[in-house]
Design an enzyme around this catalytic site. Structure first.
Site, PDB file in Angstrom:
ATOM      1  N   LYS A  69       7.077   2.630   1.923  1.00 29.59           N
ATOM      2  CA  LYS A  69       7.809   3.832   1.499  1.00 29.59           C
ATOM      3  C   LYS A  69       9.312   3.643   1.682  1.00 29.59           C
ATOM      4  CE  LYS A  69       4.162   7.172   2.478  1.00 29.59           C
ATOM      5  NZ  LYS A  69       3.754   8.265   3.365  1.00 29.59           N
TER       6      LYS A  69
ATOM      7  N   ASN B  56       0.806   4.296   0.915  1.00 30.77           N
ATOM      8  CA  ASN B  56       0.990   5.185   2.064  1.00 30.77           C
ATOM      9  C   ASN B  56       1.525   4.478   3.311  1.00 30.77           C
ATOM     10  OD1 ASN B  56      -1.301   3.813   2.807  1.00 30.77           O
ATOM     11  ND2 ASN B  56      -2.547   5.627   3.211  1.00 30.77           N
ATOM     12  N   CYS B  57       1.889   3.208   3.208  1.00 33.70           N
ATOM     13  CA  CYS B  57       2.474   2.464   4.331  1.00 33.70           C
ATOM     14  C   CYS B  57       3.929   2.903   4.508  1.00 33.70           C
ATOM     15  CB  CYS B  57       2.391   0.960   4.034  1.00 33.70           C
ATOM     16  SG  CYS B  57       3.348  -0.066   5.170  1.00 33.70           S
ATOM     17  N   ASN B  58       4.310   3.245   5.723  1.00 29.18           N
ATOM     18  CA  ASN B  58       5.678   3.712   5.983  1.00 29.18           C
ATOM     19  C   ASN B  58       6.728   2.676   5.614  1.00 29.18           C
ATOM     20  OD1 ASN B  58       4.956   6.269   6.843  1.00 29.18           O
ATOM     21  ND2 ASN B  58       4.768   5.638   8.980  1.00 29.18           N
TER      22      ASN B  58
ATOM     23  N   ILE C  88       0.870  -1.171   0.000  1.00 26.62           N
ATOM     24  CA  ILE C  88       0.000   0.000   0.000  1.00 26.62           C
ATOM     25  C   ILE C  88       0.905   1.219   0.000  1.00 26.62           C
ATOM     26  CG2 ILE C  88      -1.748   1.260   1.316  1.00 26.62           C
ATOM     27  CD1 ILE C  88      -2.631  -1.501   2.420  1.00 26.62           C
TER      28      ILE C  88
END
Length: 121
Positions: free
Chosen positions: A20, A15-17, A13
């Protein structure tokens, strides 16, 4: 240093840190990849079963995330085997540990810079 030419597929996903961090690492190391966002392209039963041939189904269930914590104790306790886990993961892809990186016939789960360096470069 020799650049890796194998095809990398990343699942997660955006926007998952942790995702990223993994994507940033891949970009910094100039490794090309195809990103598969669960929000736009949900995981399939075939993909889950393919991963489960390489790692234990329990590793795919992210028990540290908010999605798991939102489940009731009863819902959590019903996840007893690959079939029940897959049912839960298919209904909520956010519960799949991420990122998953497919490289060659292998997969990496999560982000570990040392492991990425050893296996992907």
């Amino acid at each position: 240093m020799k650049k890796n030419t194998m095809k990398l597929n990343i699942y997660g996903i955006k926007n998952c840190n942790t995702v990223k961090k993994a994507l940033d690492w891949l970009d910094q190391n100039q490794l090309s990849y195809t990103f598969h966002d669960y929000k736009k392209e949900p995981a399939t039963i075939e993909k889950l079963q393919q991963w489960e041939q390489k790692i234990d189904w329990q590793q795919l269930v992210n028990k540290r995330g908010t999605t798991w914590r939102k489940l009731t104790e009863d819902e959590q306790s019903r996840i007893q085997d690959a079939d029940s886990a897959n049912e839960a993961l298919l209904s909520n892809n956010s519960m799949i540990k991420r990122p998953i990186i497919e490289y060659g016939e292998e997969i990496l789960l999560g982000f570990d810079e040392k492991e990425y360096t050893e296996k992907l470069k």
